[in-house]
Write a protein that holds these residues in place. Structure first.
Motif, PDB file in Angstrom:
ATOM      1  N   LEU A 190       5.629  -5.115   2.183  1.00  0.00           N
ATOM      2  CA  LEU A 190       6.555  -6.038   2.041  1.00  0.00           C
ATOM      3  C   LEU A 190       5.677  -7.004   1.254  1.00  0.00           C
ATOM      4  N   ALA A 191       5.697  -6.889  -0.059  1.00  0.00           N
ATOM      5  CA  ALA A 191       5.396  -8.307  -0.390  1.00  0.00           C
ATOM      6  C   ALA A 191       5.912  -7.759  -1.905  1.00  0.00           C
ATOM      7  N   GLU A 192       5.974  -9.345  -2.385  1.00  0.00           N
ATOM      8  CA  GLU A 192       6.279  -9.815  -4.373  1.00  0.00           C
ATOM      9  C   GLU A 192       8.058  -8.680  -4.135  1.00  0.00           C
ATOM     10  N   GLY A 193       9.038  -9.119  -3.282  1.00  0.00           N
ATOM     11  CA  GLY A 193       9.818  -8.654  -3.513  1.00  0.00           C
ATOM     12  C   GLY A 193      10.800  -7.519  -3.659  1.00  0.00           C
ATOM     13  N   ARG A 194       9.685  -5.929  -2.944  1.00  0.00           N
ATOM     14  CA  ARG A 194       9.272  -5.140  -2.999  1.00  0.00           C
ATOM     15  C   ARG A 194       8.552  -4.616  -1.607  1.00  0.00           C
ATOM     16  N   LEU A 195       9.632  -3.435  -1.176  1.00  0.00           N
ATOM     17  CA  LEU A 195       8.642  -2.516  -0.316  1.00  0.00           C
ATOM     18  C   LEU A 195       7.841  -1.515  -1.377  1.00  0.00           C
ATOM     19  N   GLN A 196       6.452  -1.313  -1.447  1.00  0.00           N
ATOM     20  CA  GLN A 196       5.645  -0.337  -2.117  1.00  0.00           C
ATOM     21  C   GLN A 196       4.306  -0.405  -1.312  1.00  0.00           C
ATOM     22  N   GLY A 197       3.814   0.521  -2.121  1.00  0.00           N
ATOM     23  CA  GLY A 197       2.798   1.033  -1.393  1.00  0.00           C
ATOM     24  C   GLY A 197       2.579   3.021  -2.644  1.00  0.00           C
ATOM     25  N   VAL A 198       1.314   2.565  -1.904  1.00  0.00           N
ATOM     26  CA  VAL A 198       0.594   4.264  -1.778  1.00  0.00           C
ATOM     27  C   VAL A 198       0.706   5.360  -0.999  1.00  0.00           C
ATOM     28  N   VAL A 199       1.170   6.534  -1.845  1.00  0.00           N
ATOM     29  CA  VAL A 199       1.427   8.070  -0.804  1.00  0.00           C
ATOM     30  C   VAL A 199       0.756   8.896  -1.844  1.00  0.00           C
ATOM     31  N   SER A 200       0.484   9.930  -1.371  1.00  0.00           N
ATOM     32  CA  SER A 200      -0.761  11.172  -1.760  1.00  0.00           C
ATOM     33  C   SER A 200       0.057  11.778  -2.459  1.00  0.00           C
ATOM     34  N   SER A 201      -0.242  12.985  -3.043  1.00  0.00           N
ATOM     35  CA  SER A 201       0.598  14.001  -3.906  1.00  0.00           C
ATOM     36  C   SER A 201       0.879  15.053  -3.076  1.00  0.00           C
ATOM     37  N   GLY A 202       1.682  15.130  -2.592  1.00  0.00           N
ATOM     38  CA  GLY A 202       2.305  17.105  -2.040  1.00  0.00           C
ATOM     39  C   GLY A 202       1.112  17.697  -2.814  1.00  0.00           C
ATOM     40  N   SER A 203       0.653  17.928  -3.398  1.00  0.00           N
ATOM     41  CA  SER A 203       0.660  19.095  -4.268  1.00  0.00           C
ATOM     42  C   SER A 203      -0.610  19.178  -5.021  1.00  0.00           C
ATOM     43  N   ASP A 204      -1.870  17.937  -5.552  1.00  0.00           N
ATOM     44  CA  ASP A 204      -3.161  17.484  -6.025  1.00  0.00           C
ATOM     45  C   ASP A 204      -3.583  16.409  -4.265  1.00  0.00           C
ATOM     46  N   LEU A 205      -4.587  16.983  -4.412  1.00  0.00           N
ATOM     47  CA  LEU A 205      -5.730  15.847  -3.038  1.00  0.00           C
ATOM     48  C   LEU A 205      -5.751  14.490  -4.392  1.00  0.00           C
ATOM     49  N   ALA A 206      -6.016  14.740  -4.834  1.00  0.00           N
ATOM     50  CA  ALA A 206      -6.931  13.543  -6.123  1.00  0.00           C
ATOM     51  C   ALA A 206      -5.878  12.564  -6.657  1.00  0.00           C
TER      52      ALA A 206
END
Length: 178
Positions: free
Chosen positions: A47-63
C-alpha cells in the motif's frame, strides 16, 4: 506491538547521539500479516504511493510477472508485464485475474478493513473488496514497483549475520514483533 530500533548510519550502534548532538536512529512499527501468505502467486504487495500495487505471477508462464495497481479513491487500475506490455485480460471497466489476486493477497497481508480504508472502498457482500471497486483502466508506472520488488528479492542472497542491515530497518529483529 514493540517497535524495532536500528541506527541507520552505524548498524553496530542501535541508539545514541550523533556527532551533531541529535539522535541517530529510525524507529519503525512492524505490522504482522493478518494471515500467512502464499508468495508463489503474489510475491509482492504494498500500500504505497496512493495505490495498492504489487507483482503478480503469470498463470500461464513461470518466467512472466505482471505489475498491477489500483488507485485509492478512483479505483482506476493498471496491469502490465514488467516491460510494460499490457495484460490481455484487462478490460476498459473490468479487472483481470492479476488484479483480483493482488486484492486478495493484500487483504490476507493487511486485513480487509485496512485495505478497504486505504483504497477508500466499501467491501461488497461477504467482504468482496475486488467486486466493489468500480474504476477504469488507466496507465500507472510499473518500473518503480518492479524495482522495489527486485531489491527485496536481492536480500534473499545476503548471507546471514548478527549485525542489522541499515536498508532493512523495517524488518523485525528475531522476536521483536511479538
Amino acid at each position: 506491538m514493540p517497535a524495532v530500533e536500528v541506527d541507520a548510519l552505524d548498524p553496530k550502534r542501535a541508539t545514541g547521539p550523533s556527532p551533531s548532538g541529535g539522535e541517530r536512529r529510525s524507529v519503525v512499527r512492524v505490522v504482522r500479516p493478518v494471515r500467512p501468505r502464499k508468495l508463489a502467486k503474489v510475491p509482492f504487495a504494498e500500500l504505497a504511493e496512493g495505490r495498492l500495487q504489487g507483482v503478480v505471477s503469470s498463470g500461464s508462464d513461470l518466467a512472466r510477472v505482471y505489475v498491477s495497481s489500483i488507485a485509492a479513491g478512483t479505483h482506476d487500475f493498471s496491469c502490465s508485464t514488467n516491460n510494460n506490455r499490457p495484460c490481455g485480460g484487462l478490460g476498459g471497466s473490468f479487472m483481470c485475474k492479476h488484479l483480483r489476486s493482488l486484492v486478495d493477497e493484500a487483504v490476507t497481508q493487511y486485513g480487509l478493513e485496512r485495505v478497504a480504508r486505504y483504497l477508500k472502498a466499501e467491501p461488497g457482500d461477504g467482504g468482496d473488496l475486488a467486486g466493489a471497486l468500480n474504476g477504469t483502466k488507466a496507465s500507472a508506472p510499473a518500473a518503480g514497483v518492479f524495482s522495489r520488488f527486485l531489491r527485496h528479492l536481492s536480500y534473499l542472497e545476503v548471507p546471514g549475520a548478527a549485525e542489522p542491515l541499515p536498508e532493512m530497518h523495517w524488518f523485525p529483529a528475531m522476536g521483536a514483533a511479538h
